[in-house]
Design a protein around this motif. Structure first.
Motif, PDB file in Angstrom:
ATOM      1  N   HIS A   1       0.868  -1.174   0.000  1.00  0.00           N
ATOM      2  CA  HIS A   1       0.000   0.000   0.000  1.00  0.00           C
ATOM      3  C   HIS A   1       0.905   1.224   0.000  1.00  0.00           C
ATOM      4  O   HIS A   1       2.018   1.185   0.515  1.00  0.00           O
ATOM      5  CB  HIS A   1      -0.913   0.010   1.228  1.00  0.00           C
ATOM      6  N   ILE A   2       0.400   2.303  -0.563  1.00  0.00           N
ATOM      7  CA  ILE A   2       1.195   3.511  -0.743  1.00  0.00           C
ATOM      8  C   ILE A   2       0.619   4.643   0.098  1.00  0.00           C
ATOM      9  O   ILE A   2      -0.591   4.810   0.171  1.00  0.00           O
ATOM     10  CB  ILE A   2       1.155   3.976  -2.224  1.00  0.00           C
ATOM     11  N   GLN A   3       1.492   5.406   0.686  1.00  0.00           N
ATOM     12  CA  GLN A   3       1.090   6.620   1.388  1.00  0.00           C
ATOM     13  C   GLN A   3       1.806   7.794   0.740  1.00  0.00           C
ATOM     14  O   GLN A   3       2.999   7.706   0.443  1.00  0.00           O
ATOM     15  CB  GLN A   3       1.450   6.541   2.868  1.00  0.00           C
ATOM     16  N   HIS A   4       1.083   8.869   0.509  1.00  0.00           N
ATOM     17  CA  HIS A   4       1.674  10.073  -0.077  1.00  0.00           C
ATOM     18  C   HIS A   4       1.769  11.152   0.997  1.00  0.00           C
ATOM     19  O   HIS A   4       0.889  11.279   1.840  1.00  0.00           O
ATOM     20  CB  HIS A   4       0.822  10.572  -1.248  1.00  0.00           C
ATOM     21  N   ASP A  16      -5.887   5.264  -0.241  1.00  0.00           N
ATOM     22  CA  ASP A  16      -6.233   3.900  -0.632  1.00  0.00           C
ATOM     23  C   ASP A  16      -5.378   3.344  -1.770  1.00  0.00           C
ATOM     24  O   ASP A  16      -5.707   2.315  -2.333  1.00  0.00           O
ATOM     25  CB  ASP A  16      -7.707   3.833  -1.045  1.00  0.00           C
ATOM     26  N   LYS A  17      -4.294   3.983  -2.131  1.00  0.00           N
ATOM     27  CA  LYS A  17      -3.476   3.505  -3.247  1.00  0.00           C
ATOM     28  C   LYS A  17      -2.658   2.282  -2.854  1.00  0.00           C
ATOM     29  O   LYS A  17      -2.263   2.113  -1.710  1.00  0.00           O
ATOM     30  CB  LYS A  17      -2.551   4.612  -3.742  1.00  0.00           C
ATOM     31  N   ARG A  18      -2.413   1.440  -3.842  1.00  0.00           N
ATOM     32  CA  ARG A  18      -1.583   0.247  -3.651  1.00  0.00           C
ATOM     33  C   ARG A  18      -0.905  -0.080  -4.969  1.00  0.00           C
ATOM     34  O   ARG A  18      -1.282   0.419  -6.036  1.00  0.00           O
ATOM     35  CB  ARG A  18      -2.443  -0.938  -3.214  1.00  0.00           C
ATOM     36  N   VAL A  47      -6.775   3.469  -8.124  1.00  0.00           N
ATOM     37  CA  VAL A  47      -6.289   2.882  -6.877  1.00  0.00           C
ATOM     38  C   VAL A  47      -4.840   2.419  -7.019  1.00  0.00           C
ATOM     39  O   VAL A  47      -4.126   2.266  -6.040  1.00  0.00           O
ATOM     40  CB  VAL A  47      -7.194   1.688  -6.468  1.00  0.00           C
ATOM     41  N   ILE A  48      -4.384   2.239  -8.238  1.00  0.00           N
ATOM     42  CA  ILE A  48      -3.077   1.655  -8.518  1.00  0.00           C
ATOM     43  C   ILE A  48      -1.970   2.708  -8.580  1.00  0.00           C
ATOM     44  O   ILE A  48      -2.122   3.749  -9.199  1.00  0.00           O
ATOM     45  CB  ILE A  48      -3.116   0.874  -9.851  1.00  0.00           C
ATOM     46  N   SER A  49      -0.848   2.392  -7.958  1.00  0.00           N
ATOM     47  CA  SER A  49       0.348   3.222  -8.052  1.00  0.00           C
ATOM     48  C   SER A  49       1.421   2.444  -8.807  1.00  0.00           C
ATOM     49  O   SER A  49       1.614   1.250  -8.563  1.00  0.00           O
ATOM     50  CB  SER A  49       0.869   3.577  -6.661  1.00  0.00           C
ATOM     51  N   THR A  50       2.089   3.120  -9.703  1.00  0.00           N
ATOM     52  CA  THR A  50       3.201   2.505 -10.427  1.00  0.00           C
ATOM     53  C   THR A  50       4.543   3.005  -9.887  1.00  0.00           C
ATOM     54  O   THR A  50       5.580   2.776 -10.495  1.00  0.00           O
ATOM     55  CB  THR A  50       3.104   2.793 -11.938  1.00  0.00           C
TER      56      THR A  50
END
Length: 169
Positions: A83-86, A99-101, A117-120
């Motif tokens: 999961h990603i946090q900005h 909610d990004k992953r 929802v998707i992070s690259t």
């Protein structure tokens, strides 16, 4: 740790040199872009796992231990994601991106479809080096901004991934 200095003009190289650790290798080169720099770092690596971490990325304290646990528990996987946090410039978490992953299933569909929802982001993925070598997956030197998306599309052709629920990037 391999640090590829792609012709930086800030003070980052001096800060890195202040760290006295023989496990850090610095590669200085003239600016040729992110894809070339990542490929150079990859080729110089000797470890079993690969993580591409950019200068503005931060990883949690349990990031690596969570990844290693995931690889041990799911030995059939080729990569894992998180999961990603900005954060903003003041290190405050931006909740609108909470909610990004990373993508790990239906990668081509999720990336090409610009799933919100998707992070690259490269730091959201750890790969088995053997998997990337076996499938000749590298960053395209012809691309800059979309290079991360293209790389993941290549990973999606051959790889099996897993989402780690802890250890956010």
């Amino acid at each position: 740790i391999i640090i590829v200095n792609d012709g930086s003009t800030d003070n980052s190289l001096a800060k890195i040199k202040e760290i006295q650790n023989n496990k850090i290798q610095i590669i200085n080169k003239t600016n040729s872009g992110v894809s070339d720099s990542r490929n150079i770092g990859f080729e110089k690596s000797t470890g079993e796992y690969i993580l591409f971490l950019d200068s503005d990325d931060v990883i949690s304290k349990n990031y690596f231990s969570s990844a290693l646990e995931g690889f041990q528990k799911h030995q059939e996987i080729d990569f894992c994601t998180f999961h990603i946090q900005h954060f903003d410039n003041n290190n405050q978490q931006l909740l609108l991106n909470a909610d990004k992953r990373g993508t790990f299933q239906n990668i081509q569909k999720e990336v090409a479809g610009f799933n919100p929802v998707i992070s690259t982001c490269p730091s959201a993925y750890i790969y088995k080096k053997e998997f990337l070598n076996r499938n000749s997956i590298r960053y395209s030197k012809k691309l800059n901004s979309p290079a991360d998306k293209y790389f993941l599309m290549e990973v999606g052709k051959f790889g099996k991934g897993f989402l780690i629920e802890t250890g956010a990037a």
